[in-house]
Design a protein around this motif. Sequence first.
Motif, PDB file in Angstrom:
ATOM      1  N   LEU A   1       0.825  -1.212   0.000  1.00  0.00           N
ATOM      2  CA  LEU A   1       0.000   0.000   0.000  1.00  0.00           C
ATOM      3  C   LEU A   1       0.861   1.265   0.000  1.00  0.00           C
TER       4      LEU A   1
ATOM      5  N   VAL B   1     -10.051   1.354  -0.234  1.00  0.00           N
ATOM      6  CA  VAL B   1     -10.698   0.602   0.845  1.00  0.00           C
ATOM      7  C   VAL B   1     -12.055   0.081   0.380  1.00  0.00           C
TER       8      VAL B   1
ATOM      9  N   ASP C   1      -3.643  -0.679  -5.362  1.00  0.00           N
ATOM     10  CA  ASP C   1      -4.049  -0.579  -3.950  1.00  0.00           C
ATOM     11  C   ASP C   1      -5.303  -1.397  -3.682  1.00  0.00           C
TER      12      ASP C   1
ATOM     13  N   PHE D   1      -5.435   3.762   7.197  1.00  0.00           N
ATOM     14  CA  PHE D   1      -5.293   3.742   5.741  1.00  0.00           C
ATOM     15  C   PHE D   1      -5.353   5.157   5.181  1.00  0.00           C
TER      16      PHE D   1
END
Lengths: 352, 274
Positions: A107, B118, B23, B108
């Motif tokens: 990430l 997400v 991601d 995050f």
Amino acid sequence: MDEEGLAILVEDVHKSFGSVRALRGVDLAVPRGRVLGLLGPNGAGKTTIVRILTTLLRPDAGRALVEGHDVVREADAVRRRIGLAGQATAIQPELTGRENLEIIGRLYHLPRRVARDRAAELLAAFDLEEAADRPAKTYSGGMTRRLDLAASLVGEPKVLFLDEPTTGLDPRSRIAMWQIIKRLVASGTTLLLTTQYLDEADELADEIVVIDHGKVIAAGTAAELKDRVGGDVLEFTVPDGQQLAAAVAAVAPLSESEPHVDRETQQISLAVGSRGSAALLEAVRALDAAGVTIEGLVMRRPSLDDVFLAVTGHAAVAEPSAEERRGRRGRRPALVSDDGTDSSHSGDQRRN
Amino acid sequence: MTAQTIDIRADTGLRRLYWAVSDALALTKRNLLVWWRVPAFIVFTVVQPVMFTLLFRYVFGGAISVGDHGSYVDYLMPGIIGQTAAFGSIGTAIALGLEAQKGIIDRFRSMPMSRSAVLAGRLIADVGRMLVTIGIIIGVGYAVGFRFHQGVGSAIAMVALAALFGLAICSVSAFIGLAIKDEESIQAFGLIWLFPVTFVSSAFVPIQSMPGWLQAFANNQPMTAVINTLRYLAVGPTPGATTLEPHLWQSLAWLFGILVVFGSLAVRTYRRLS
Ligand SMILES: Nc1ncnc2c1ncn2[C@@H]1O[C@H](COP(=O)(O)OP(=O)(O)O)[C@@H](O)[C@H]1O
Ligand SMILES: [Mg+2]
């Protein structure tokens, strides 16, 4: 200091949540490579400051820069330079420590191999190698915190934010955590650390800023703050309320400042400077001579409460919870409950 | 760290898209791993739908008359698949609610990753999970007498539409999860609305068997449109859907509408989380 050398700059930042004024004009400046300890009771606004600096909240007014980048206008640039670990954890309990770190590496846009190496390196550095391939839910509290801290370092942050990194940890894990943090700081990372414990700020921070009700009320080194308290603190309880006045009169000469009396708990505390056990003996003699019976006589290092007392003249009191505001009677909320955990109101749970 | 420096400079649309996908996939992997590790999730996503299939096939099946619709098992399977897609979405709400509540989403958001990851990672993982469940149910269906009558292409189209339906319902659940956060409330509210939507539809019984006032609702809600389309794609014309046309367009219109409305509500709630 000019803005160039600053890792963190906060200028007159305000933040309200509805009618709750969480921050009322906070200023901070942290030079690169230094450690700032943000010290304050529950509800003081510590987490709110951290959330603003880590781009999770927008300030209502004022400006905040991290490594020279505005947290609102250049949020992405800020995010590339920071790490955050707090009371809430980024760890997914079902995944192993290694998987957790590797995915976070991805990430941060590290190539697969680099993410794998970085995870292995951090697991070794944080003494988690043996547990690396076990699900994180099998970790102890201290291990989870270490893994979480490792996660915040995956992106090699220039500025690290630790929101109450040891709250809720047992004393041994706490000291282990301190050692890890010290090693980090030695490698040149700028650190902003929030805590409710003076000893923690004393141990880790170059400079301490005390906040209460969303305002900075004192700043300085740990030594400077302790000087304001006046050294070690002698504390005892007088079981017979009738004898409180006599007890105060007996010990008053030992202290440069007025002894503090808590009528509710019938506890007396006084700053006795650095005279150590001599002060203890003198107190026992004086109280004996005055015919006062006491309980639980202790000499301790000054706490946040003592600093508060010295700075504000009142004890540090957590923000009343909604329940208490509605008038439910009860003991005044303690700064920290006896087991050393957060005695916060339910509101904290919701946000963290 | 030179690679990162280049990323920062060349922050073009294409690069952004590349990282948004990367991601989302990293989080998809994470979510699927979690699903795989928790036995309760497996039970919920696999055993429960299989149980429903067998219950309806053998317990209620004998008592339910579908008239000219053919065999009950052929009538039932598209309904079970739709129901599975709908009920499976509760996992989306619970997972996002927990992540919001535990502060994982905050962490995050403090990282330089794509803003959409997400939600996207969650939806991709949940639809993937749903596809696995649908595959298993079709297998069980075959074992108890169900057959596709329209060929492979139609069967694939049916699975694709079921997945799109699942995605739409998951977007509603994502919004519910992010808005409510508290796990117990999500357990309570996350499923309850699905009962009337699922059962007051053509999923398990012909709508003509319901009282008139209920038919009005059943005939004009998305689940019926979707189930009718799924059924047509699986077994061909039935009295409920003699042709594909209106049902397919109605389904797609509903699904895109739901996705747009609840997708943007979920994104908005996600952005405002704090
Ligand atoms: N999201 C929120 N909604 C409402 N009130 C909040 C919110 N976040 C913080 N507060 C309030 O702002 C004040 C400061 O909170 P916080 O920054 O969490 O304090 P600390 O971290 O020092 O304990 C408290 O009174 C808290 O109840
Ligand atoms: Mg806090």
